[in-house]
Motif scaffolding. Sequence first.
Motif, PDB file in Angstrom:
ATOM      1  N   THR A 247     -10.521   9.518  -7.082  1.00  0.00           N
ATOM      2  CA  THR A 247     -10.975   8.256  -6.499  1.00  0.00           C
ATOM      3  C   THR A 247     -12.078   7.707  -7.382  1.00  0.00           C
ATOM      4  O   THR A 247     -12.938   8.479  -7.850  1.00  0.00           O
ATOM      5  CB  THR A 247     -11.552   8.485  -5.093  1.00  0.00           C
ATOM      6  OG1 THR A 247     -10.702   9.364  -4.367  1.00  0.00           O
ATOM      7  CG2 THR A 247     -11.700   7.176  -4.343  1.00  0.00           C
TER       8      THR A 247
ATOM      9  N   SER B   7      -4.257   3.475  -4.525  1.00  0.00           N
ATOM     10  CA  SER B   7      -5.490   3.880  -3.835  1.00  0.00           C
ATOM     11  C   SER B   7      -6.720   3.654  -4.708  1.00  0.00           C
ATOM     12  O   SER B   7      -7.815   3.497  -4.207  1.00  0.00           O
ATOM     13  CB  SER B   7      -5.397   5.343  -3.398  1.00  0.00           C
ATOM     14  OG  SER B   7      -5.430   6.191  -4.534  1.00  0.00           O
TER      15      SER B   7
ATOM     16  N   MET C  92      -0.228   4.179   0.481  1.00  0.00           N
ATOM     17  CA  MET C  92      -0.678   4.984   1.612  1.00  0.00           C
ATOM     18  C   MET C  92       0.178   4.695   2.841  1.00  0.00           C
ATOM     19  O   MET C  92       0.659   5.601   3.507  1.00  0.00           O
ATOM     20  CB  MET C  92      -2.150   4.663   1.932  1.00  0.00           C
ATOM     21  CG  MET C  92      -3.125   5.269   0.962  1.00  0.00           C
ATOM     22  SD  MET C  92      -3.202   7.078   1.133  1.00  0.00           S
ATOM     23  CE  MET C  92      -4.334   7.238   2.532  1.00  0.00           C
TER      24      MET C  92
ATOM     25  N   GLN D 207      -0.154   8.209  -6.142  1.00  0.00           N
ATOM     26  CA  GLN D 207      -1.012   7.316  -5.378  1.00  0.00           C
ATOM     27  C   GLN D 207      -1.965   6.509  -6.263  1.00  0.00           C
ATOM     28  O   GLN D 207      -2.555   5.529  -5.820  1.00  0.00           O
ATOM     29  CB  GLN D 207      -1.863   8.111  -4.378  1.00  0.00           C
ATOM     30  CG  GLN D 207      -1.061   8.717  -3.257  1.00  0.00           C
ATOM     31  CD  GLN D 207      -2.000   9.361  -2.251  1.00  0.00           C
ATOM     32  OE1 GLN D 207      -2.749   8.670  -1.568  1.00  0.00           O
ATOM     33  NE2 GLN D 207      -1.971  10.675  -2.186  1.00  0.00           N
TER      34      GLN D 207
ATOM     35  N   THR E  89       0.821  -1.213   0.000  1.00  0.00           N
ATOM     36  CA  THR E  89       0.000   0.000   0.000  1.00  0.00           C
ATOM     37  C   THR E  89       0.855   1.262   0.000  1.00  0.00           C
ATOM     38  O   THR E  89       1.719   1.444   0.880  1.00  0.00           O
ATOM     39  CB  THR E  89      -0.926   0.001   1.207  1.00  0.00           C
ATOM     40  OG1 THR E  89      -1.396  -1.340   1.388  1.00  0.00           O
ATOM     41  CG2 THR E  89      -2.075   0.943   1.034  1.00  0.00           C
TER      42      THR E  89
END
Lengths: 319, 319, 319, 319
Positions: free
Chosen positions: A28, B101, A10, A262, A8
């Motif tokens: 997202t 993500s 994150m 990300q 991940t």
Amino acid sequence: MQRIAFGTVMAAMLVAGGSALAQAPSWTPPPESTRCPSKWGATDERGSANHMKPQTVLNAVKLIKTGEVIELGHVLNDKMPFFGTRRFDVHIKRTFMNDFSNRRGSNEEIVISEIGQVGTQFDGFAHQTHENSWYNCFKVAENSSRSGFTKLGVHNVGSLITRGVLIDVAGFKGVEMLGDNYEITVEDLEGALKKQNLTLQAGDAVLINTGWGKLYGKDNPRYVKSCPGIGVKAAEWLVAKDPMLLGADNWPVEVAPNPDKQISLPVHQIALVVNGVHLLENLKLDELAAKGVSEFAFIMQPLKIQGGTGSTVAPVAVR
Amino acid sequence: MQRIAFGTVMAAMLVAGGSALAQAPSWTPPPESTRCPSKWGATDERGSANHMKPQTVLNAVKLIKTGEVIELGHVLNDKMPFFGTRRFDVHIKRTFMNDFSNRRGSNEEIVISEIGQVGTQFDGFAHQTHENSWYNCFKVAENSSRSGFTKLGVHNVGSLITRGVLIDVAGFKGVEMLGDNYEITVEDLEGALKKQNLTLQAGDAVLINTGWGKLYGKDNPRYVKSCPGIGVKAAEWLVAKDPMLLGADNWPVEVAPNPDKQISLPVHQIALVVNGVHLLENLKLDELAAKGVSEFAFIMQPLKIQGGTGSTVAPVAVR
Amino acid sequence: MQRIAFGTVMAAMLVAGGSALAQAPSWTPPPESTRCPSKWGATDERGSANHMKPQTVLNAVKLIKTGEVIELGHVLNDKMPFFGTRRFDVHIKRTFMNDFSNRRGSNEEIVISEIGQVGTQFDGFAHQTHENSWYNCFKVAENSSRSGFTKLGVHNVGSLITRGVLIDVAGFKGVEMLGDNYEITVEDLEGALKKQNLTLQAGDAVLINTGWGKLYGKDNPRYVKSCPGIGVKAAEWLVAKDPMLLGADNWPVEVAPNPDKQISLPVHQIALVVNGVHLLENLKLDELAAKGVSEFAFIMQPLKIQGGTGSTVAPVAVR
Amino acid sequence: MQRIAFGTVMAAMLVAGGSALAQAPSWTPPPESTRCPSKWGATDERGSANHMKPQTVLNAVKLIKTGEVIELGHVLNDKMPFFGTRRFDVHIKRTFMNDFSNRRGSNEEIVISEIGQVGTQFDGFAHQTHENSWYNCFKVAENSSRSGFTKLGVHNVGSLITRGVLIDVAGFKGVEMLGDNYEITVEDLEGALKKQNLTLQAGDAVLINTGWGKLYGKDNPRYVKSCPGIGVKAAEWLVAKDPMLLGADNWPVEVAPNPDKQISLPVHQIALVVNGVHLLENLKLDELAAKGVSEFAFIMQPLKIQGGTGSTVAPVAVR
């Protein structure tokens, strides 16, 4: 050997320190409740290919004035750029002599390839997900088999014949090739369209010239390492024009890697998963751009691989 | 395991007795001096595809009135009829989760197939020989490699867009399907063309409906065991009309086995080797015939397999 | 195309009626808490192959008196019995002439096969699960990649050299071949061992002759449709003897389908998943049985396919 | 794409100038009249494998004192060194859940590889020719098919169990690894054997440690670019000892390229074609050499690929 799960990012950011609250990703995927059911219907599997109607064909054909055909697909061989361990391996069999009086020799070959994902390639909707969910919220787990997916197979697409539009972004920026990781913006698209005196219409095959195709088969490591392409904003802007497909002369259509570290290839999700808009990659656009063609009849015939995720293709522009 | 050489039928006939002089075969491939160089030129590799000119495209497009697209290709899966050990094997890989993500899952498949020779298939000129000699007398031995032939590869063909003509022989004979080994004659072709009020033109994609396609995927053993199709005379008659290709809804276009048991698929040699005329097999012609379509724009995009012997295709008729 | 999930047999039974409470299956996989960690250790990936110690080899070698080698593996070709769409396809490449003064021609072939699961085959532990859990409770999801599993790969096994024992159950029952769906019981095993004056020892390669191998390559449809073999009780009895592997001249070692229609190949789970005992299938035992061999040195060399689920093998009995 | 014919080196030498008469190559394949029929018989297909007799096995087994097993084969994966376009591609299929009450998940993989010619590999006699002629003068053209050769197939070999001998040439020369293109001479072999107090016997598996194996999987480009190994003289000397096979920890056993640039891998012809002696390549000899093992029981089980040119193997040394 690659693991299924990267790790991940994150978590990595948290470890790296910085603010107690890690920065949110710039995009997202929308929740299922937002994107499903598709505007094309709750059981729809064809997404933007639904634009194929007799009138679409007539409109495309109207653009054919001289009968000139410009090939937009690359030759298939093992010198193509490949991702990871993808192949296009051809093994010519030994000649078989049918020893009748007419002594007829026969040749054929066995081809081993991720044929939905090599060369000039057309992405179907089974190719990408958000979590376990495809376009129109069909679920992978329930619709899989070892020999093909039972929803969203590329065999559903059929020939696509529509108005094709080349947005020459490289030309607009006055370069042969955009930068290695240049993100094409809405302003770039609007600027190029204005310069070319072109308007997008629903059902268009929108092809974007980045110039990156110049490296194809010439400097494959650089070709696949990164590329210029549309970013999230440009993708959303294009998708709002209701195209039949988005294509480019790079390997993912979008800028890669995405400036936001990300997220991974978000435009693949915006197009294929969220909006059911097809993608067309590794196009050969040099001739089209060199000849200053902006508008043409676009024709593409994906193989009807039952339950397949995509197809290599040999599309053309006709004018 | 099959031997390369069958065994000479001539010898068998001698052993079987009969006249001291065995009966000559009804057709023999002409000597190289007769058939080479090709009318298209001594170095030509494209044969009948040379008919593709801007005017050909314009003539085809003129035939498009309503924009209706009729698919002429079968879906590709492992339920298709196959010869010998040919395959169309699809192995869907395990889903790969890009754990960024945006949690983007990716699917693809490895396809293993004689992809030039399965499904609705287009024969290139590297596919067949007389002895060691191809169309335009290129020699196999000097132009082979393990990964592709260096002459006559199907990658040279490109999109074919031309006037398509359906000669509905089954319809002319008043049957749904011609007999298992029926030889279509010149009279059959002339009769059908007359009934359909149709004339052949140079550069046509000539498609013949035998009705045999009805068995495709339904009774594969019978489908491949034999079939109705054009005989030598009909083939020579058609080739003299200078078409772009000959196609049918059976696996070899021609009657198989040939009524003359001494010769094996002579029309393959007449078309591909002697005259450089392409063949298109396993077409799906039921819809076209049922709708009584005689004339249409024919569009076909073979994959650009470098050095390949042919390509599976998904052609369409547009009108 | 096959769905991943069959459909619950339990549900089917309920629908079929009968008692309000459906009959419980005759065997259920034990919970993880019971079977893990393995007696070989919490991180163990080798299970019964852990029996391979220098002393095991010495004990095996002691049994070699004459040096006679009896082959226990079948030849690999496309005439073997296959399950579903499994293949063993060999494509001999065109000969390559290295045109140096010594004119050296080179031949090779491309082989396409589920090579861990065809022919005389050795099952590794990655091959089977209960739910998502393997031997020693390693989880599939966390240890998978597209090119190999990262736990329990067959490359960990290495050569197995141990005492081999042939339990001739068909011989004990006085038949050439046991019945199409005959379940071998503990009594059968005890009776045969007694008749052969044989005792099982820990670390043995226990091979069971059912006679079913007689159909291999002769009547493949019947060979794969069902078979005689050990049932659950016999399997548990054998596993308690702590063998290195269980093998037979049929395709699953166990009786198939299982007499209890609610369970599918339970012995695969008993051996591979619960106890970490290897299975060896499609053995050629006719010569061994005909020569009345009960005890021998067993030698088997699985390919070291990294992360593979098994390997085709060519084992021998030496005496 | 590679042409079948390299280009004549002889012609190149003439162009390069020098004497009107180009220098003769240092070695020429002997004529058929000299090398055929084989000493093993006019119809023999097994060559040096004919050494496998019960006594051979007993002699080998006598050498087993402690039961220690040393693996001599490399793990098979896509990190191995490959020549040209050879592959070892493993595609793990999607897990199949047999949804019975025992919820049995099943895994397997499709493997695509020149499995006779990758990894630690055993060369059969169909692999190499002089012109069109194999070992014992069988002819390729008459004994070929698309799915396997009909003479000299590796399926004929069976398990080989014999006295193994490690000639540690690198150790004799006091280096970890011989030079990139070092030719091992008869003096090297004699010196090493003397130092190791070792004599060769008929039927031996003669393994030569060059140290080159150190690069395997670590520096593949260098590993395959060239290598140290036996030259023509050393090969003839070894073959005269009547071994079962010659092996090494490099990819061709012999020095490559050969110091005489006119000839290509002559030892392949000396061993496989002229004398019917098997070759064993890409051995993992580091452990054997480090432990100072000179003599051992050698055990190797090639896959019985019908009509195959060779087999990847996982041999062992047992002592």
